[in-house]
Design a protein around this motif. Structure first.
Motif, PDB file in Angstrom:
ATOM      1  N   ARG A 149       8.505  92.763  54.871  1.00 16.06           N
ATOM      2  CA  ARG A 149       9.414  93.145  53.791  1.00 16.06           C
ATOM      3  C   ARG A 149       9.396  94.643  53.523  1.00 16.06           C
ATOM      4  NH1 ARG A 149      10.439  88.197  49.723  1.00 16.06           N
ATOM      5  NH2 ARG A 149       9.922  86.525  51.122  1.00 16.06           N
ATOM      6  N   LYS A 150       8.556  95.380  54.215  1.00 18.29           N
ATOM      7  CA  LYS A 150       8.549  96.842  54.110  1.00 18.29           C
ATOM      8  C   LYS A 150       9.125  97.461  55.376  1.00 18.29           C
ATOM      9  CE  LYS A 150       4.515  96.927  51.061  1.00 18.29           C
ATOM     10  NZ  LYS A 150       3.126  97.430  50.876  1.00 18.29           N
ATOM     11  N   SER A 157      14.777  93.987  54.133  1.00 21.92           N
ATOM     12  CA  SER A 157      15.141  94.179  52.726  1.00 21.92           C
ATOM     13  C   SER A 157      16.546  93.675  52.447  1.00 21.92           C
ATOM     14  CB  SER A 157      15.009  95.657  52.338  1.00 21.92           C
ATOM     15  OG  SER A 157      15.878  96.464  53.103  1.00 21.92           O
ATOM     16  N   ARG A 161      17.073  90.398  49.986  1.00 15.42           N
ATOM     17  CA  ARG A 161      17.827  90.670  48.759  1.00 15.42           C
ATOM     18  C   ARG A 161      18.820  89.551  48.472  1.00 15.42           C
ATOM     19  NH1 ARG A 161      18.968  95.594  49.892  1.00 15.42           N
ATOM     20  NH2 ARG A 161      21.076  95.346  50.699  1.00 15.42           N
TER      21      ARG A 161
END
Length: 349
Positions: A149-150, A157, A161
């Motif tokens: 997720r980074k 992302s 989302r």
């Protein structure tokens, strides 16, 4: 003032296009049953939500006094029953924006409906959608990025989302009155064609009977078409980051892909997906959603991923991609010929 404002906030690839088209094609019948689907066309809702996102918040320009959002608000305020707005861009709104929406309807009960589909179907669907939007990330790289997720490429992302259903539902539940969030699960393959609409109608509190359901859908492109578009995107954006040509959205995404390649005669090979990671994520989502105690129309067990049959890109014969390319050329030539004929008759398209 509307008694209820029902915001269908998504998530993406959860039957939203089907439901939006059903709502739009049955406006008169819905009105007879006390439900307003505002805007002459659904595109009015899209413009209103885009304006809401881009204006009125910290560091943003002020909200126009008579823009699309205010026009939508005024139409809903003048309606005495239930109004429903359907736009996936609402799903990832933060608490401040949710409060701004709620304050726009001070005398109405504002509710959120989160339609959701299992990750087994949504992971490949989101990749296929990304390719139709100019994406240049290959399928294996897309899948590999989702667990991070980074991820610096923003693949993960963007995905989470719009697909982290428990977080989306919790955020909307926090911003609205108690019990104002409903989850509508997308039925599994083989379920009756009208079941998703029946579930959505239940949330609206109306009968699903007599509704026209033979509306335009949003069919997915096949795997050969996706690989063709991926190469086209890389040609148009060699570094993977540049701006797409102005013609891309209309001519490539909509005319070539959604209205052309998605309708290829018989369809081609489909993208398959069966990943232990997705199954684990699906189990986690179900557990988190049960703890959230949201109203569920359908069955949370339907969010447990099942294998999606199909091929992987590396297993697809080159001839299949060539066939898609030939079909694409035919679609483009037909479109060009029709536009030329329209111009000769005074059509300035």
């Amino acid at each position: 003032m509307a008694q209820r404002v029902v915001l269908h906030v998504g998530t993406m690839k959860s039957g939203t296009s089907f439901l939006q088209n059903v709502l739009g094609e049955n406006k008169a019948l819905l009105a007879e049953r006390g439900v307003l689907f505002p805007g002459r066309r659904w595109r009015r809702q899209v413009r209103a939500v885009k304006e809401l996102i881009a204006h009125g918040g910290p560091g943003q320009p002020p909200m126009p006094a008579d823009g699309p959002w205010q026009q939508l608000v005024d139409e809903i305020r003048a309606w005495p029953g239930t109004a429903v707005v359907s736009m996936e861009y609402l799903a990832p709104r933060d608490e401040g924006q949710i409060q701004r929406i709620r304050k726009a309807f001070p005398q109405s009960r504002v509710e959120a409906v989160v339609t959701c589909r299992d990750l087994g179907r949504n992971v490949p669907a989101m990749w296929l959608e990304s390719v139709q939007n100019g994406g240049t990330t290959a399928w294996p790289d897309f899948v590999a990025a989702l667990g991070d997720r980074k991820d610096e490429s923003a693949v993960a992302s963007r995905f989470w989302r719009h697909q982290d259903v428990p977080t989306i539902a919790a955020r909307w539940a926090k911003g609205l009155q108690r019990g104002a969030v409903s989850l509508v699960t997308v039925p599994p393959p083989g379920a009756p064609d009208d079941l998703l609409w029946r579930r959505f109608a239940e949330v609206l509190g109306i009968s699903a009977e007599g509704t026209r359901l033979d509306v335009r859908s949003n069919p997915s492109i096949d795997l050969p078409s996706a690989l063709l578009l991926l190469e086209l995107n890389r040609h148009l954006r060699p570094d993977g980051r540049g701006e797409l040509p102005p013609f891309y959205d209309r001519q490539v995404k909509h005319q070539l892909a959604k209205r052309g390649l998605s309708l290829r005669a018989g369809g081609g090979q489909r993208l398959g997906y069966d990943d232990p990671w997705a199954r684990a994520q699906g189990e986690e989502q179900v557990t988190r959603l049960r703890k959230g105690r949201h109203r569920v129309v359908g069955d949370l067990d339907e969010l447990r991923p099942r294998p999606v049959p199909g091929l992987q890109p590396a297993d697809l014969p080159t001839e299949d991609v060539l066939a898609a390319a030939i079909d694409a050329l035919g679609i483009a030539l037909d479109r060009w010929a029709r536009v030329r004929a329209g111009q000769d008759e005074g059509d300035q398209e």
